[in-house]
Motif scaffolding. Structure first.
Motif, PDB file in Angstrom:
ATOM      1  N   THR A  64       6.726  -2.262 -11.783  1.00 52.85           N
ATOM      2  CA  THR A  64       5.549  -3.132 -11.697  1.00 52.85           C
ATOM      3  C   THR A  64       5.058  -3.182 -10.257  1.00 52.85           C
ATOM      4  N   LEU A  65       3.792  -2.824 -10.066  1.00 50.25           N
ATOM      5  CA  LEU A  65       3.171  -2.827  -8.748  1.00 50.25           C
ATOM      6  C   LEU A  65       2.193  -3.988  -8.681  1.00 50.25           C
ATOM      7  N   GLY A  66       2.491  -4.976  -7.839  1.00 52.29           N
ATOM      8  CA  GLY A  66       1.666  -6.166  -7.722  1.00 52.29           C
ATOM      9  C   GLY A  66       2.137  -7.281  -8.635  1.00 52.29           C
ATOM     10  N   LYS A  67       1.589  -8.489  -8.418  1.00 51.25           N
ATOM     11  CA  LYS A  67       1.958  -9.655  -9.221  1.00 51.25           C
ATOM     12  C   LYS A  67       0.748 -10.250  -9.928  1.00 51.25           C
ATOM     13  N   LYS A  68      -0.223 -10.699  -9.149  1.00 53.76           N
ATOM     14  CA  LYS A  68      -1.401 -11.328  -9.745  1.00 53.76           C
ATOM     15  C   LYS A  68      -2.135 -10.366 -10.662  1.00 53.76           C
ATOM     16  N   ASP A  69      -2.362  -9.145 -10.182  1.00 55.59           N
ATOM     17  CA  ASP A  69      -3.000  -8.104 -10.988  1.00 55.59           C
ATOM     18  C   ASP A  69      -2.040  -6.932 -11.140  1.00 55.59           C
ATOM     19  N   GLY A  70      -0.799  -7.242 -11.448  1.00 56.99           N
ATOM     20  CA  GLY A  70       0.235  -6.221 -11.547  1.00 56.99           C
ATOM     21  C   GLY A  70      -0.021  -5.218 -12.654  1.00 56.99           C
ATOM     22  N   ILE A  71       0.441  -3.991 -12.416  1.00 57.24           N
ATOM     23  CA  ILE A  71       0.346  -2.932 -13.420  1.00 57.24           C
ATOM     24  C   ILE A  71       1.615  -2.098 -13.335  1.00 57.24           C
ATOM     25  N   ASN A  72       2.093  -1.677 -14.489  1.00 60.90           N
ATOM     26  CA  ASN A  72       3.296  -0.853 -14.530  1.00 60.90           C
ATOM     27  C   ASN A  72       2.922   0.620 -14.393  1.00 60.90           C
ATOM     28  N   PHE A  73       3.741   1.346 -13.628  1.00 57.35           N
ATOM     29  CA  PHE A  73       3.543   2.789 -13.484  1.00 57.35           C
ATOM     30  C   PHE A  73       4.882   3.481 -13.635  1.00 57.35           C
ATOM     31  N   CYS A  74       4.849   4.627 -14.340  1.00 52.02           N
ATOM     32  CA  CYS A  74       6.048   5.453 -14.511  1.00 52.02           C
ATOM     33  C   CYS A  74       5.695   6.896 -14.166  1.00 52.02           C
ATOM     34  N   LEU A  75       6.413   7.489 -13.225  1.00 55.98           N
ATOM     35  CA  LEU A  75       6.265   8.900 -12.882  1.00 55.98           C
ATOM     36  C   LEU A  75       7.305   9.691 -13.674  1.00 55.98           C
ATOM     37  N   LYS A  76       6.836  10.553 -14.577  1.00 60.32           N
ATOM     38  CA  LYS A  76       7.768  11.293 -15.437  1.00 60.32           C
ATOM     39  C   LYS A  76       8.088  12.686 -14.897  1.00 60.32           C
ATOM     40  N   SER A  77       7.096  13.363 -14.310  1.00 58.23           N
ATOM     41  CA  SER A  77       7.332  14.709 -13.784  1.00 58.23           C
ATOM     42  C   SER A  77       6.232  15.063 -12.791  1.00 58.23           C
TER      43      SER A  77
END
Length: 353
Positions: A64-77
């Motif tokens: 999770t990047l950020g709190k107020k406007d947080g968004i999840n990101f996953c780097l797979k390859s």
């Protein structure tokens, strides 16, 4: 009279006494200079912006990047590429000395409300071995190649890929991902060394065992189709001809080298074979390194009629290009390039003049 004398005498006595006091008064001691303040190491500590807070992250895990406007990101390859990559309605291409770093993963709205996502939502920064930073070129939907620019529903996840135009030499050791809307929030750092797919075999520099360096000159074969920026080019064949072509005649001791082309324009604009807006530059080179410019840029594919071809968007044309060379010369290569692009180098050593 006597009183004036007494006053005068008293005044003289006072003046004399003052003068003696001034002469005999001891000098004031000299003041010692004040010691200069000492400078300690703490006062010399480096000032500036400290490294952003964050953590080293793993492939395949969501963060999770950020709190107020947080968004999840996953780097797979991740992979290195030289060939063009679809981004939106067009393509991202790279020039000589560069390659593309393509990241594959997903974004996920972890908020209990809708969230707008676009190329400005997350900041992707690739850091090369010389500490030079490169930001993203595009972020696209994995299944369609369209630019990611839409509203995400709560809990919605979108598979995507991110394109960065980076140096063509060596590995990109580090990637940083941050939430642009919350610049003070911790960032995700990725160690990319040894984890990125190699450059495509056609462009791979065999001297770099990591597979991360791209060649600036591409070895091509007659009959093969190759990318040149937004064109697909095929040199379908080559012949030596000793007779005139249209109004073009030969001086004694010379012959024509004639190359057949099939060119497809993948852009959304018209391209031109010849003239001041010619799509590419072309040279024929012999075994001694002598370079020859074309005599006729384009004649028809099936007749000796000179043509001034234009290639419409998504269209394919066939034509021939003619060079004048000395009879008996050993030819070596036919090269094509567009501005700062890589060079397509076709081996024509089998063509006997």
């Amino acid at each position: 009279m006597r009183s004036k004398t007494i006053v005068s005498l008293a005044l003289s006595t006072l003046m004399l006494s003052s003068a003696l006091s001034a002469v005999s008064a001891p000098p004031k001691p000299a003041q010692k200079p004040k010691p200069k303040p000492k400078t300690n190491a703490a006062q010399l500590a480096s000032k500036g912006t400290s490294q952003l807070p964050g953590a080293w992250c793993d492939f395949g895990k969501s963060y999770t990047l950020g709190k107020k406007d947080g968004i999840n990101f996953c780097l797979k390859s991740a992979e290195y590429k030289v060939q063009r990559v679809k981004t939106g309605d067009g393509f991202t291409v790279t020039n000589a000395g560069r390659k593309l770093l393509v990241l594959h993963g997903f974004v996920h709205n972890c908020l209990p409300r809708e969230l707008w996502i676009s190329s400005g939502t997350l900041k992707f920064t690739a850091v090369d071995a010389d500490s030079q930073n490169t930001d993203l070129t595009a972020i696209c939907i994995e299944s369609t190649g369209k630019n990611l620019d839409q509203t995400m529903k709560p809990a919605q996840k979108i598979e995507c890929y991110i394109v960065l135009d980076v140096t063509g030499k060596g590995e990109i050791p580090k990637l940083m991902v941050a939430n642009n809307g919350e610049p003070e929030a911790p960032i995700a750092r990725y160690d990319l060394k040894g984890k990125v797919g190699k450059v495509e075999e056609l462009y791979l520099d065999p001297a770099d065992k990591t597979g991360a360096t791209a060649l600036d000159e591409v070895a091509c074969k007659l009959g093969g189709t190759y990318e040149l920026v937004d064109l697909n080019i095929k040199v379908d064949g080559a012949v030596i001809r000793g007779s005139a072509i249209a109004d073009w005649t030969l001086d004694e001791g010379n012959v024509f080298a004639v190359f057949s082309f099939e060119t497809t324009n993948l852009s959304d604009q018209t391209r031109y074979i010849g003239g001041s807006n010619a799509m590419y530059t072309i040279r024929l080179v012999d075994a001694d390194g002598v370079s020859y410019e074309e005599t006729i840029r384009a004649i028809a594919a099936s007749s000796d009629r000179e043509v001034d071809l234009e290639v419409g968007a998504a269209k394919t044309v066939k034509y021939r290009t003619v060079f004048t060379v000395p009879k008996g010369v050993q030819l070596k290569s036919l090269t094509l390039k567009i501005n700062d692009s890589r060079v397509l180098n076709f081996d024509v050593s089998s063509l006997k003049s």
